[in-house]
Motif scaffolding. Sequence first.
Motif, mmCIF file in Angstrom:
data_model
loop_
_atom_site.group_PDB
_atom_site.id
_atom_site.type_symbol
_atom_site.label_atom_id
_atom_site.label_comp_id
_atom_site.label_asym_id
_atom_site.label_seq_id
_atom_site.Cartn_x
_atom_site.Cartn_y
_atom_site.Cartn_z
ATOM 1 N N TRP A 261 37.549 85.595 -50.069
ATOM 2 C CA TRP A 261 37.123 86.201 -48.740
ATOM 3 C C TRP A 261 37.510 85.551 -47.681
ATOM 4 O O TRP A 261 37.267 85.572 -46.302
ATOM 5 N N TYR A 262 36.038 84.664 -47.384
ATOM 6 C CA TYR A 262 35.794 83.410 -46.172
ATOM 7 C C TYR A 262 37.342 83.244 -45.725
ATOM 8 O O TYR A 262 37.617 83.005 -45.171
ATOM 9 N N ARG A 263 38.608 83.013 -47.033
ATOM 10 C CA ARG A 263 39.729 82.014 -46.025
ATOM 11 C C ARG A 263 40.569 83.718 -45.538
ATOM 12 O O ARG A 263 41.125 83.549 -44.445
ATOM 13 N N ASN A 264 40.690 84.653 -46.374
ATOM 14 C CA ASN A 264 41.013 85.539 -45.540
ATOM 15 C C ASN A 264 40.462 85.990 -43.908
ATOM 16 O O ASN A 264 41.086 86.078 -42.556
ATOM 17 N N GLY A 265 38.506 85.993 -43.843
ATOM 18 C CA GLY A 265 38.144 86.757 -43.335
ATOM 19 C C GLY A 265 38.540 85.416 -42.180
ATOM 20 O O GLY A 265 38.576 85.629 -40.682
ATOM 21 N N LEU A 266 38.254 84.263 -42.230
ATOM 22 C CA LEU A 266 38.318 83.243 -41.300
ATOM 23 C C LEU A 266 39.640 83.252 -40.922
ATOM 24 O O LEU A 266 39.637 81.433 -40.192
ATOM 25 N N ALA A 267 40.916 83.177 -41.250
ATOM 26 C CA ALA A 267 42.243 83.289 -41.359
ATOM 27 C C ALA A 267 43.198 83.388 -39.359
ATOM 28 O O ALA A 267 42.450 83.862 -38.729
ATOM 29 N N GLY A 268 43.419 82.285 -39.103
ATOM 30 C CA GLY A 268 43.790 82.126 -37.597
ATOM 31 C C GLY A 268 42.454 81.797 -36.325
ATOM 32 O O GLY A 268 42.440 81.357 -35.218
ATOM 33 N N VAL A 269 41.374 81.628 -37.648
ATOM 34 C CA VAL A 269 39.759 81.177 -36.928
ATOM 35 C C VAL A 269 40.342 80.133 -36.177
ATOM 36 O O VAL A 269 40.205 78.837 -37.319
ATOM 37 N N PRO A 270 39.833 79.333 -35.072
ATOM 38 C CA PRO A 270 39.876 77.641 -35.025
ATOM 39 C C PRO A 270 38.918 76.594 -35.431
ATOM 40 O O PRO A 270 37.779 76.156 -35.075
ATOM 41 N N VAL A 271 38.089 76.906 -36.782
ATOM 42 C CA VAL A 271 37.478 76.321 -38.013
ATOM 43 C C VAL A 271 38.504 75.749 -38.615
ATOM 44 O O VAL A 271 39.737 76.124 -39.323
ATOM 45 N N ILE A 272 37.844 74.137 -39.481
ATOM 46 C CA ILE A 272 38.878 73.780 -40.514
ATOM 47 C C ILE A 272 38.264 74.411 -41.937
ATOM 48 O O ILE A 272 36.481 73.975 -42.156
ATOM 49 N N VAL A 283 34.078 74.911 -57.301
ATOM 50 C CA VAL A 283 33.286 75.665 -57.579
ATOM 51 C C VAL A 283 32.563 76.474 -57.458
ATOM 52 O O VAL A 283 30.645 77.040 -56.609
ATOM 53 N N TYR A 284 32.633 76.303 -55.429
ATOM 54 C CA TYR A 284 31.990 76.325 -54.726
ATOM 55 C C TYR A 284 29.964 76.589 -54.696
ATOM 56 O O TYR A 284 29.859 77.125 -54.797
ATOM 57 N N HIS A 285 29.678 75.155 -54.703
ATOM 58 C CA HIS A 285 27.923 75.354 -54.869
ATOM 59 C C HIS A 285 27.621 75.593 -52.975
ATOM 60 O O HIS A 285 27.162 76.168 -53.447
ATOM 61 N N LEU A 286 28.614 75.151 -52.501
ATOM 62 C CA LEU A 286 28.357 75.363 -51.128
ATOM 63 C C LEU A 286 30.321 75.258 -50.619
ATOM 64 O O LEU A 286 30.895 74.981 -50.509
ATOM 65 N N PHE A 287 30.327 76.181 -49.068
ATOM 66 C CA PHE A 287 31.565 76.962 -48.842
ATOM 67 C C PHE A 287 31.305 75.710 -47.050
ATOM 68 O O PHE A 287 30.295 76.145 -46.421
ATOM 69 N N VAL A 288 31.627 74.864 -46.779
ATOM 70 C CA VAL A 288 31.791 74.313 -46.058
ATOM 71 C C VAL A 288 32.890 74.481 -45.449
ATOM 72 O O VAL A 288 33.756 73.778 -45.782
ATOM 73 N N ILE A 289 33.019 74.241 -43.711
ATOM 74 C CA ILE A 289 33.467 74.433 -42.730
ATOM 75 C C ILE A 289 33.342 74.061 -41.703
ATOM 76 O O ILE A 289 31.824 72.956 -41.572
ATOM 77 N N ARG A 290 34.130 73.250 -41.091
ATOM 78 C CA ARG A 290 33.796 72.144 -39.928
ATOM 79 C C ARG A 290 34.346 73.089 -38.442
ATOM 80 O O ARG A 290 35.229 73.634 -38.529
ATOM 81 N N ALA A 291 33.543 72.279 -37.817
ATOM 82 C CA ALA A 291 33.494 73.120 -35.610
ATOM 83 C C ALA A 291 32.948 72.218 -34.855
ATOM 84 O O ALA A 291 32.345 71.674 -35.274
ATOM 85 N N LYS A 292 34.156 72.548 -33.897
ATOM 86 C CA LYS A 292 33.615 70.887 -33.148
ATOM 87 C C LYS A 292 32.789 71.560 -32.219
ATOM 88 O O LYS A 292 31.941 71.125 -31.733
ATOM 89 N N GLU A 293 32.304 73.230 -31.889
ATOM 90 C CA GLU A 293 30.914 73.754 -31.327
ATOM 91 C C GLU A 293 30.197 74.333 -31.897
ATOM 92 O O GLU A 293 29.243 74.915 -32.392
#
Length: 368
Positions: A261-272, A283-293
């Motif tokens: 759901w996260y991957r679909n919802g964040l598609a095209g957003v400038p985060v890694i 197993v996604y103990h945590l779902f960690v993204i990266r953002a410059k801001e």
Amino acid sequence: MTVKMFDLARDHKEIKDKILQITEKVLTDGEFILGKEVRTFEDAFARYIGVKHAIGVGSGTDAIKVAGLAYGLKKGDKIVTTPNTYIATTMSLSLHGIIPVLCDIEAKTYNMDAGRLDDILKKEKGIRLCIPVHLYGHPCHMDEIVEICRSHGVGVLEDACQAHGSLYKGKKVGAFGDVSAFSFYPTKNLGCYGDAGILLTDSDSIYENALMLRNHGQSARHVHTIEGYNTRLDELQAAILSYKLEQLDGWNAKRQVIAGWYRNGLAGVPVILPEVEPWAYHVYHLFVIRAKERDALMKYLADKGITTLIHYPTPIHLQEAYRTLGYKRGSFPEAETAAEEIISLPMYPSLTEEEIRYVCDTIRTFYT
């Protein structure tokens, strides 16, 4: 809408009746320390991971400590691990005079870089044990790490405290090293209602040493062969964990769905977004993204009722407690850069698609 980082109360509601039954049974049986519930859970978890022995202890920190000491680490020996792990990975052993050496990570998985590990083991003398950390629930490159360590005569202790059920090439993590450690802290994929941990091994000698170390150094009742600790998994937590272990694969599958759901919802957003190797079961103990801001985004999300965290904001080598190791800012560029950009988004099995959509829409709005 409010979306919590973790919601243990909500997760608990689904299993409340069963937990109360288990609690009543343990209280009625009247056995609370190293009894049949502990033995039952140890056997079940060893089978689940695919190893010979399991030893329940008081926390994940103690699991790492007892595992390292049972392996045979002594004061002055060195371990090698990554700088972006939770500090217990090093502190559990450095308190005993064991010296941490650090290895930078690969940017893709945030796990130990096997190439850099080989370089370190070629140059640094006195390293006896490598501790790869399966961070956030994604497995390390275990074939390469084990092969490199074996070629240098170095043992392997897997820190699997965030990786219950994670697979490396179809085999569960925790079954690759000489010994491994898991935590059952309440927010883990397999968590109890307090602190608890376990160490696993196929080695009879490590197993026998660990049994003594966890219980005052006893080899038999009132026979103290070595100096040891009081760090025992209790009956109530073990009984609860036995039941929860039966649910673990289902809960991990729910985490996979939420990650989708996260991957679909964040598609095209400038985060890694988290990357997953083709051989890995994350197993996604945590779902960690990266953002410059990062900091501005976290504040924006908080203002909208969404809790986020950073795992972890300060790498080990930049912590005051480890100043004496001699590292400085710039020593581990991958770990340091990640620490400045990572954000852990809410992740637990009872999250709804509506909640994930709200988190994703809020992040998207931040960038609009």
